[in-house]
Design an enzyme around this catalytic site. Structure first.
Site, mmCIF file in Angstrom:
data_model
loop_
_atom_site.group_PDB
_atom_site.id
_atom_site.type_symbol
_atom_site.label_atom_id
_atom_site.label_comp_id
_atom_site.label_asym_id
_atom_site.label_seq_id
_atom_site.Cartn_x
_atom_site.Cartn_y
_atom_site.Cartn_z
ATOM 1 N N GLU A 1 -12.892 -14.139 -34.206
ATOM 2 C CA GLU A 1 -14.353 -15.134 -33.848
ATOM 3 C C GLU A 1 -14.729 -15.009 -35.647
ATOM 4 O O GLU A 1 -15.413 -14.185 -35.797
ATOM 5 C CB GLU A 1 -15.428 -15.311 -33.173
ATOM 6 C CG GLU A 1 -14.803 -16.061 -31.864
ATOM 7 C CD GLU A 1 -15.838 -15.987 -30.806
ATOM 8 O OE1 GLU A 1 -17.301 -15.386 -30.816
ATOM 9 O OE2 GLU A 1 -16.084 -16.409 -29.745
ATOM 10 N N GLU B 1 -23.718 -26.027 -31.387
ATOM 11 C CA GLU B 1 -24.361 -26.183 -29.680
ATOM 12 C C GLU B 1 -26.076 -26.595 -30.069
ATOM 13 O O GLU B 1 -27.340 -25.149 -29.121
ATOM 14 C CB GLU B 1 -23.852 -24.628 -29.355
ATOM 15 C CG GLU B 1 -22.653 -24.684 -28.912
ATOM 16 C CD GLU B 1 -21.836 -23.004 -28.701
ATOM 17 O OE1 GLU B 1 -21.835 -23.677 -27.767
ATOM 18 O OE2 GLU B 1 -21.491 -22.517 -28.913
ATOM 19 N N LYS C 1 -27.638 -25.101 -26.885
ATOM 20 C CA LYS C 1 -27.431 -23.257 -26.685
ATOM 21 C C LYS C 1 -28.771 -22.470 -26.423
ATOM 22 O O LYS C 1 -29.327 -22.754 -27.148
ATOM 23 C CB LYS C 1 -26.812 -22.578 -27.675
ATOM 24 C CG LYS C 1 -26.182 -21.933 -27.440
ATOM 25 C CD LYS C 1 -24.976 -20.807 -27.774
ATOM 26 C CE LYS C 1 -24.412 -19.273 -27.591
ATOM 27 N NZ LYS C 1 -23.029 -19.304 -28.407
ATOM 28 N N GLU D 1 -28.041 -19.366 -33.012
ATOM 29 C CA GLU D 1 -26.899 -19.219 -31.713
ATOM 30 C C GLU D 1 -26.307 -20.701 -31.528
ATOM 31 O O GLU D 1 -25.058 -21.147 -31.081
ATOM 32 C CB GLU D 1 -27.703 -19.094 -30.145
ATOM 33 C CG GLU D 1 -28.256 -17.172 -29.965
ATOM 34 C CD GLU D 1 -26.468 -16.459 -30.155
ATOM 35 O OE1 GLU D 1 -25.764 -16.620 -29.916
ATOM 36 O OE2 GLU D 1 -26.381 -15.589 -30.998
#
Length: 114
Positions: free
Chosen positions: A23, A79, A82, A88
């Site tokens: 990642e 996302e 999230k 994030e």
């Protein structure tokens, strides 16, 4: 950082451990106090990462210059549901509606992007 893992694993008796970067990326947006989390920086970071990891001249870490290190960009999608800090929700190359957040060439067919 890759070289430190290579040297540590060698010292522990595992000199041929294969590295994979699972990642890596840069947030394309965030909260007002998350300086640097923006589309320009994310696009620059990921374009340079792709250029570096797909270069025919220089691959691998300095301790293993001829070894290709498989690399996976985090993440494909932002996302939007999230929780947590703004960053994030903003690591994706695509928005939840499947539109590009910014241009990035994953095909190696274009030499430069605007």
């Amino acid at each position: 950082m890759l070289d430190s893992v290579i040297f540590a694993m060698t010292k522990l008796g595992f000199p041929n451990v294969r590295l994979v970067i699972a990642e890596i990326g840069w947030p394309n947006a965030g909260d007002v106090d998350q300086i640097g989390a923006n589309i320009f920086n994310a696009a620059t970071y990921n374009r340079n990462l792709i250029r570096r990891m797909t270069s025919k001249l220089a691959t691998g870490a300095p301790a293993r210059p001829s070894v290709v290190i498989p690399t996976f960009i985090f993440a494909l999608y932002n996302e939007n549901q999230k929780g947590g800090p703004g960053t994030e929700r903003h690591w994706g190359l695509l928005s939840p509606n499947e539109t590009s957040v910014y241009e990035v060439d994953l095909t190696e067919k274009r030499s430069e992007l605007d």
